[in-house]
Design an enzyme around this catalytic site. Structure first.
Site, PDB file in Angstrom:
ATOM      1  N   SER A 122     -23.578 -42.896 -49.751  1.00 47.30           N
ATOM      2  CA  SER A 122     -22.868 -43.534 -50.028  1.00 47.30           C
ATOM      3  C   SER A 122     -22.624 -45.138 -50.638  1.00 47.30           C
ATOM      4  O   SER A 122     -22.237 -46.180 -50.545  1.00 47.30           O
ATOM      5  CB  SER A 122     -21.803 -43.674 -48.095  1.00 47.30           C
ATOM      6  OG  SER A 122     -23.059 -44.045 -47.384  1.00 47.30           O
ATOM      7  N   GLU A 167     -16.709 -37.677 -39.571  1.00 51.11           N
ATOM      8  CA  GLU A 167     -16.776 -36.065 -39.957  1.00 51.11           C
ATOM      9  C   GLU A 167     -16.605 -35.529 -38.262  1.00 51.11           C
ATOM     10  O   GLU A 167     -16.181 -34.309 -38.602  1.00 51.11           O
ATOM     11  CB  GLU A 167     -18.258 -35.839 -40.600  1.00 51.11           C
ATOM     12  CG  GLU A 167     -18.146 -34.642 -41.131  1.00 51.11           C
ATOM     13  CD  GLU A 167     -19.998 -33.879 -41.695  1.00 51.11           C
ATOM     14  OE1 GLU A 167     -20.087 -35.270 -42.466  1.00 51.11           O
ATOM     15  OE2 GLU A 167     -19.738 -33.535 -41.192  1.00 51.11           O
ATOM     16  N   CYS A 205     -25.592 -30.660 -46.156  1.00 50.63           N
ATOM     17  CA  CYS A 205     -24.810 -30.049 -47.270  1.00 50.63           C
ATOM     18  C   CYS A 205     -25.907 -30.478 -48.622  1.00 50.63           C
ATOM     19  O   CYS A 205     -27.565 -31.167 -48.162  1.00 50.63           O
ATOM     20  CB  CYS A 205     -23.811 -31.069 -47.599  1.00 50.63           C
ATOM     21  SG  CYS A 205     -24.317 -33.276 -47.798  1.00 50.63           S
ATOM     22  N   HIS A 212     -15.250 -38.366 -44.695  1.00 46.10           N
ATOM     23  CA  HIS A 212     -15.185 -38.155 -43.590  1.00 46.10           C
ATOM     24  C   HIS A 212     -14.563 -36.657 -43.063  1.00 46.10           C
ATOM     25  O   HIS A 212     -14.449 -35.852 -42.885  1.00 46.10           O
ATOM     26  CB  HIS A 212     -15.429 -39.103 -42.503  1.00 46.10           C
ATOM     27  CG  HIS A 212     -16.452 -39.598 -42.976  1.00 46.10           C
ATOM     28  ND1 HIS A 212     -15.845 -40.840 -43.155  1.00 46.10           N
ATOM     29  CD2 HIS A 212     -18.010 -39.134 -43.838  1.00 46.10           C
ATOM     30  CE1 HIS A 212     -17.670 -41.666 -43.928  1.00 46.10           C
ATOM     31  NE2 HIS A 212     -18.753 -40.490 -43.862  1.00 46.10           N
ATOM     32  N   SER A 227     -23.769 -46.098 -41.771  1.00 48.32           N
ATOM     33  CA  SER A 227     -23.940 -44.217 -43.009  1.00 48.32           C
ATOM     34  C   SER A 227     -25.323 -43.445 -41.624  1.00 48.32           C
ATOM     35  O   SER A 227     -26.171 -43.654 -42.117  1.00 48.32           O
ATOM     36  CB  SER A 227     -24.525 -44.554 -44.575  1.00 48.32           C
ATOM     37  OG  SER A 227     -25.452 -44.118 -44.436  1.00 48.32           O
ATOM     38  N   CYS A 258     -23.393 -39.100 -54.153  1.00 46.54           N
ATOM     39  CA  CYS A 258     -23.081 -38.465 -54.445  1.00 46.54           C
ATOM     40  C   CYS A 258     -21.802 -37.777 -55.072  1.00 46.54           C
ATOM     41  O   CYS A 258     -21.253 -38.785 -55.031  1.00 46.54           O
ATOM     42  CB  CYS A 258     -23.260 -37.536 -52.526  1.00 46.54           C
ATOM     43  SG  CYS A 258     -22.011 -37.561 -51.943  1.00 46.54           S
TER      44      CYS A 258
END
Ligand code: SF4
Length: 302
Positions: A262, A125, A190, A73, A218, A12
């Site tokens: 990622s 995060e 997101c 993060h 991930s 992304c």
């Protein structure tokens, strides 16, 4: 075999930005350079950065001097304060969409909200978000945990880790509204996560096998594998092409490929090449169908 690549798959804009900033730091900084935890949750990206001289540390206290890179993060403000108190040069690659959540929870805490954070307690995060409104945040992930969340007469709000499943968020919201009818909802999943999940769901039901390319570390890759698995029983998460096993495709013709936010493009290409080889070994000419995606941009962040 027919190999279908989902419309949105792989890195992304937030991850691209973080990697670019880390590479530039590796090229331009003189002294030692460290990154707190993993720049993004992909083993290949982390190893590549280590080869450029940027090594991961688990805690700021391990760094005696030089540059500290903050991962995509994000972190708690206390981490930045500690880095500054140690006179470290800080390069902050926090994704702007994570920074947006920091601002939301800070504003809610200032208004004395009880904040319910849907996310994994041990994820970087989530720990970073918690640090922006420490005493106000209650982290939960499983539906069974909802009955243990505090009841209060004051205002209550819901926020989410950026990489949660959109379907799961809706299920959680329905349950929470029964307990907190006045709940203020901030869906902070997101745009990149939503697009990858939606495009995986768009094909998974018609596939014999679904492959998600991404690391176990991930969160968004694990989630992609889970949501694909809801529609396609043979759903696998692989870190790299060598993990793809020929027996998964015995008697199966339609294979969907997606990848976490990622996962670098070359890892997706390697998996597609491996699938083509497996198809040829079965005596079937492979065809690859790619759904073109529009270039992603950051949604406007306020
Ligand atoms: Fe940012 Fe979303 Fe990418 Fe995470 S997955 S880096 S929040 S755009």
């Amino acid at each position: 075999m027919e190999i279908f690549l989902t419309e949105y798959a792989g890195v992304c804009v937030g991850v691209k930005r973080a990697i670019k900033m880390a590479h530039r730091t590796a090229e331009e900084s003189s002294g030692p350079i460290f990154v707190l935890h993993e720049i993004v949750h992909n083993t290949h990206v982390v190893n590549d950065l280590a080869n450029r001289g940027v090594h991961s540390v688990d805690d700021v206290s391990e760094v005696q001097g030089g540059t500290l890179i903050i991962s995509a993060h994000g972190v708690s403000p206390s981490v930045i304060d500690e880095a500054k108190s140690r006179n470290l040069d800080v390069v902050d690659t926090t994704c702007p969409l994570v920074s947006k959540i920091h601002r939301i929870v800070k504003a809610l805490a200032d208004k004395n909200y009880t904040i319910l954070l849907l996310g994994e307690k041990s994820h970087d995060e989530v720990m970073g978000v918690q640090g922006h409104a420490e005493d106000h945040i209650h982290i939960f992930h499983r539906k069974e945990e909802i009955s243990g969340l505090p009841l209060t007469n004051g205002p209550v709000a819901l926020v989410s880790q950026t990489t949660q499943s959109i379907k799961y968020f809706d299920e959680i919201l329905e349950l929470l509204l029964k307990r907190y009818p006045q709940l203020e909802v901030h869906n902070t999943i997101c745009d990149a996560t939503e697009k990858r999940q939606t495009s995986a769901l768009a094909i998974a039901g018609n596939m014999d096998v679904m492959i998600t390319v991404g690391s176990m570390s991930s969160a968004n890759s694990r989630r992609l594998q889970e949501v694909s698995g809801g529609l396609c029983a043979a759903s696998y998460l692989v870190d790299q092409a060598s993990e793809v096993q020929a027996e998964w495709f015995s008697g199966r013709e339609r294979v969907g490929v997606t990848a976490g936010a990622s996962t670098p493009d070359y890892l997706i290409e390697d998996v597609i090449e491996k699938l083509k080889e497996i198809s040829l070994q079965k005596g079937v000419a492979p065809s690859v169908i790619r759904n073109e995606s529009a270039e992603e941009e950051f949604i406007e962040v306020h």
